[in-house]
Design a protein around this motif. Structure first.
Motif, PDB file in Angstrom:
ATOM      1  N   SER A 125       2.215   8.266   8.916  1.00  0.00           N
ATOM      2  CA  SER A 125       1.669   8.951   7.843  1.00  0.00           C
ATOM      3  C   SER A 125       1.265   7.765   6.720  1.00  0.00           C
ATOM      4  CB  SER A 125       2.560   9.878   7.012  1.00  0.00           C
ATOM      5  OG  SER A 125       3.448   9.454   6.374  1.00  0.00           O
ATOM      6  N   GLY A 126       1.755   6.605   7.075  1.00  0.00           N
ATOM      7  CA  GLY A 126       1.178   5.465   6.152  1.00  0.00           C
ATOM      8  C   GLY A 126       0.434   4.672   6.627  1.00  0.00           C
ATOM      9  N   CYS A 127      -0.162   4.756   7.919  1.00  0.00           N
ATOM     10  CA  CYS A 127      -0.801   3.919   8.907  1.00  0.00           C
ATOM     11  C   CYS A 127      -2.435   4.335   8.775  1.00  0.00           C
ATOM     12  CB  CYS A 127      -0.222   3.489   9.979  1.00  0.00           C
ATOM     13  SG  CYS A 127       1.245   2.899   9.917  1.00  0.00           S
ATOM     14  N   PHE A 128      -3.415   3.798   8.485  1.00  0.00           N
ATOM     15  CA  PHE A 128      -4.806   4.143   8.746  1.00  0.00           C
ATOM     16  C   PHE A 128      -5.654   3.353   9.181  1.00  0.00           C
ATOM     17  CE2 PHE A 128      -2.605   6.011   5.083  1.00  0.00           C
ATOM     18  CZ  PHE A 128      -2.610   7.464   5.311  1.00  0.00           C
ATOM     19  N   VAL A 129      -6.683   3.573  10.028  1.00  0.00           N
ATOM     20  CA  VAL A 129      -7.763   2.710  10.386  1.00  0.00           C
ATOM     21  C   VAL A 129      -8.971   3.070   9.471  1.00  0.00           C
ATOM     22  CG1 VAL A 129      -7.183   2.202  12.495  1.00  0.00           C
ATOM     23  CG2 VAL A 129      -8.423   4.059  12.222  1.00  0.00           C
ATOM     24  N   LEU A 130      -9.588   2.395   9.270  1.00  0.00           N
ATOM     25  CA  LEU A 130     -11.073   2.634   8.147  1.00  0.00           C
ATOM     26  C   LEU A 130     -12.255   2.421   9.385  1.00  0.00           C
ATOM     27  CD1 LEU A 130      -9.675   0.556   5.233  1.00  0.00           C
ATOM     28  CD2 LEU A 130      -9.340   3.039   5.632  1.00  0.00           C
ATOM     29  N   ALA A 131     -13.057   3.367   9.301  1.00  0.00           N
ATOM     30  CA  ALA A 131     -14.287   3.148  10.174  1.00  0.00           C
ATOM     31  C   ALA A 131     -15.130   4.406   9.596  1.00  0.00           C
ATOM     32  CB  ALA A 131     -13.777   3.689  11.560  1.00  0.00           C
ATOM     33  N   ALA A 132     -16.568   4.016   9.959  1.00  0.00           N
ATOM     34  CA  ALA A 132     -17.575   4.989   9.543  1.00  0.00           C
ATOM     35  C   ALA A 132     -17.679   5.968  10.581  1.00  0.00           C
ATOM     36  CB  ALA A 132     -18.815   3.962   9.441  1.00  0.00           C
ATOM     37  N   GLY A 133     -17.208   7.168  10.448  1.00  0.00           N
ATOM     38  CA  GLY A 133     -17.234   8.321  11.375  1.00  0.00           C
ATOM     39  C   GLY A 133     -16.502   7.807  12.251  1.00  0.00           C
ATOM     40  N   ASP A 134     -17.104   8.194  13.816  1.00  0.00           N
ATOM     41  CA  ASP A 134     -16.510   7.587  14.817  1.00  0.00           C
ATOM     42  C   ASP A 134     -16.555   6.224  15.353  1.00  0.00           C
ATOM     43  OD1 ASP A 134     -15.489  10.132  15.201  1.00  0.00           O
ATOM     44  OD2 ASP A 134     -17.149  10.909  16.291  1.00  0.00           O
ATOM     45  N   GLY A 135     -17.185   5.283  14.507  1.00  0.00           N
ATOM     46  CA  GLY A 135     -17.505   4.183  14.892  1.00  0.00           C
ATOM     47  C   GLY A 135     -16.071   3.122  15.000  1.00  0.00           C
ATOM     48  N   GLU A 136     -16.402   1.815  15.457  1.00  0.00           N
ATOM     49  CA  GLU A 136     -15.253   1.023  15.811  1.00  0.00           C
ATOM     50  C   GLU A 136     -14.492   0.770  14.274  1.00  0.00           C
ATOM     51  OE1 GLU A 136     -14.203  -1.099  18.253  1.00  0.00           O
ATOM     52  OE2 GLU A 136     -15.339   0.597  19.388  1.00  0.00           O
ATOM     53  N   PRO A 137     -13.091   0.847  14.422  1.00  0.00           N
ATOM     54  CA  PRO A 137     -12.172   0.424  13.274  1.00  0.00           C
ATOM     55  C   PRO A 137     -12.987  -0.891  12.599  1.00  0.00           C
ATOM     56  CG  PRO A 137     -10.855   0.985  15.025  1.00  0.00           C
ATOM     57  CD  PRO A 137     -12.278   0.655  15.630  1.00  0.00           C
ATOM     58  N   GLN A 138     -12.969  -0.728  11.221  1.00  0.00           N
ATOM     59  CA  GLN A 138     -13.366  -1.961  10.265  1.00  0.00           C
ATOM     60  C   GLN A 138     -12.432  -2.395   9.322  1.00  0.00           C
ATOM     61  OE1 GLN A 138     -16.625  -3.320  10.715  1.00  0.00           O
ATOM     62  NE2 GLN A 138     -16.619  -2.175  12.484  1.00  0.00           N
ATOM     63  N   GLY A 139     -11.330  -1.815   9.492  1.00  0.00           N
ATOM     64  CA  GLY A 139     -10.192  -2.137   8.502  1.00  0.00           C
ATOM     65  C   GLY A 139      -8.886  -1.368   8.740  1.00  0.00           C
ATOM     66  N   TYR A 140      -7.875  -1.660   7.880  1.00  0.00           N
ATOM     67  CA  TYR A 140      -6.827  -0.768   8.320  1.00  0.00           C
ATOM     68  C   TYR A 140      -5.881  -1.049   7.062  1.00  0.00           C
ATOM     69  CZ  TYR A 140      -4.361  -5.133   8.937  1.00  0.00           C
ATOM     70  OH  TYR A 140      -3.946  -6.401   8.844  1.00  0.00           O
ATOM     71  N   LEU A 141      -5.150  -0.097   6.874  1.00  0.00           N
ATOM     72  CA  LEU A 141      -4.057   0.016   5.694  1.00  0.00           C
ATOM     73  C   LEU A 141      -2.747   0.424   6.338  1.00  0.00           C
ATOM     74  CD1 LEU A 141      -4.064   0.565   1.912  1.00  0.00           C
ATOM     75  CD2 LEU A 141      -2.481   1.988   3.384  1.00  0.00           C
ATOM     76  N   VAL A 142      -1.729  -0.224   5.980  1.00  0.00           N
ATOM     77  CA  VAL A 142      -0.691  -0.262   6.359  1.00  0.00           C
ATOM     78  C   VAL A 142       0.452   0.040   5.130  1.00  0.00           C
ATOM     79  CG1 VAL A 142       1.665  -0.888   7.769  1.00  0.00           C
ATOM     80  CG2 VAL A 142      -0.546  -0.869   8.741  1.00  0.00           C
ATOM     81  N   ALA A 143       1.343   0.997   4.986  1.00  0.00           N
ATOM     82  CA  ALA A 143       2.128   1.392   3.855  1.00  0.00           C
ATOM     83  C   ALA A 143       3.482   1.915   4.249  1.00  0.00           C
ATOM     84  CB  ALA A 143       1.599   1.985   2.680  1.00  0.00           C
ATOM     85  N   TYR A 144       4.513   2.027   3.718  1.00  0.00           N
ATOM     86  CA  TYR A 144       5.723   2.453   3.988  1.00  0.00           C
ATOM     87  C   TYR A 144       6.777   2.437   3.098  1.00  0.00           C
ATOM     88  CZ  TYR A 144       6.462  -2.161   5.597  1.00  0.00           C
ATOM     89  OH  TYR A 144       6.378  -3.899   5.595  1.00  0.00           O
ATOM     90  N   PRO A 145       7.816   3.220   2.936  1.00  0.00           N
ATOM     91  CA  PRO A 145       8.786   3.184   1.893  1.00  0.00           C
ATOM     92  C   PRO A 145       9.427   1.813   1.876  1.00  0.00           C
ATOM     93  CG  PRO A 145       8.897   5.284   2.692  1.00  0.00           C
ATOM     94  CD  PRO A 145       7.794   4.458   3.602  1.00  0.00           C
ATOM     95  N   TRP A 146       9.968   1.232   0.812  1.00  0.00           N
ATOM     96  CA  TRP A 146      10.714   0.086   0.892  1.00  0.00           C
ATOM     97  C   TRP A 146      11.501  -0.331  -0.491  1.00  0.00           C
ATOM     98  CZ3 TRP A 146      11.596  -2.508   4.876  1.00  0.00           C
ATOM     99  CH2 TRP A 146      12.177  -3.732   5.084  1.00  0.00           C
ATOM    100  N   ARG A 147      12.152  -1.224  -0.492  1.00  0.00           N
ATOM    101  CA  ARG A 147      13.056  -1.523  -1.691  1.00  0.00           C
ATOM    102  C   ARG A 147      12.159  -2.059  -2.779  1.00  0.00           C
ATOM    103  NH1 ARG A 147      16.058  -3.563   2.749  1.00  0.00           N
ATOM    104  NH2 ARG A 147      17.677  -2.087   3.467  1.00  0.00           N
TER     105      ARG A 147
END
Length: 160
Positions: A36-58
């Motif tokens: 739930s903390g992992c995302f690809v960034l793309a325009a519509g159905d296009g190729e991924p242009q970026g990503y974000l990864v986040a998770y609980p940590w200390r």
């Protein structure tokens, strides 16, 4: 993000962080632990242009680069933004703010008090524009050594 996106994420990571290598196994590990903390960034159905990864940590801590973690820590107290990377052609095009604010809103709604990250590649001013401040908790300098010169631990308080 899905498993089918991992090759694209690894390619984007090499471009975004050439001096801080993290391979496909690292992203697969984070996706498995916190999808739930992992995302690809793309325009519509296009190729991924970026990503974000986040998770609980200390808080006041950062995981080692390119190292799988066995589990989300049971004593996690913040949401850690592991990576945000964009392809050069979309940088400055408004792709970052929506996903950063979505993560902040989601974390706030779930009761997390803060987002944290390690800024590399002289990115502290970018993160400051998104509400993060440089923090210098005891012992953090040693942990940041593996992130390269100029790495900064940063935090953003989430108010309810």
């Amino acid at each position: 993000m899905t498993a089918a996106d991992l090759d694209a994420v690894a390619r984007i990571a090499v471009i975004g962080f050439p001096d801080h290598f993290e391979g496909r196994p690292c992203f697969e590990n984070r996706l498995t632990l916190n999808p739930s903390g992992c995302f690809v960034l793309a325009a519509g159905d296009g190729e991924p242009q970026g990503y974000l990864v986040a998770y609980p940590w200390r808080a006041d801590s950062a995981p080692a680069l390119n190292t799988p973690i066995p589990a989300i820590p049971a004593d996690a107290t913040v949401i850690y933004l592991h990576d945000l990377a964009l392809m050069p052609g979309v940088r400055g095009g408004g792709w970052s703010r929506p996903i950063i604010e979505w993560i902040a809103d989601d974390a706030r709604a779930a009761g997390w008090p803060a987002l944290t990250l390690v800024a590399v590649n002289d990115a502290a001013p970018f993160w400051e524009r998104h509400g993060f401040v440089v923090a210098d908790p005891p012992g953090m300098a040693g942990k940041l050594a593996g992130y390269g010169p100029g790495a900064r631990y940063m935090s953003r308080r989430l108010e309810n």
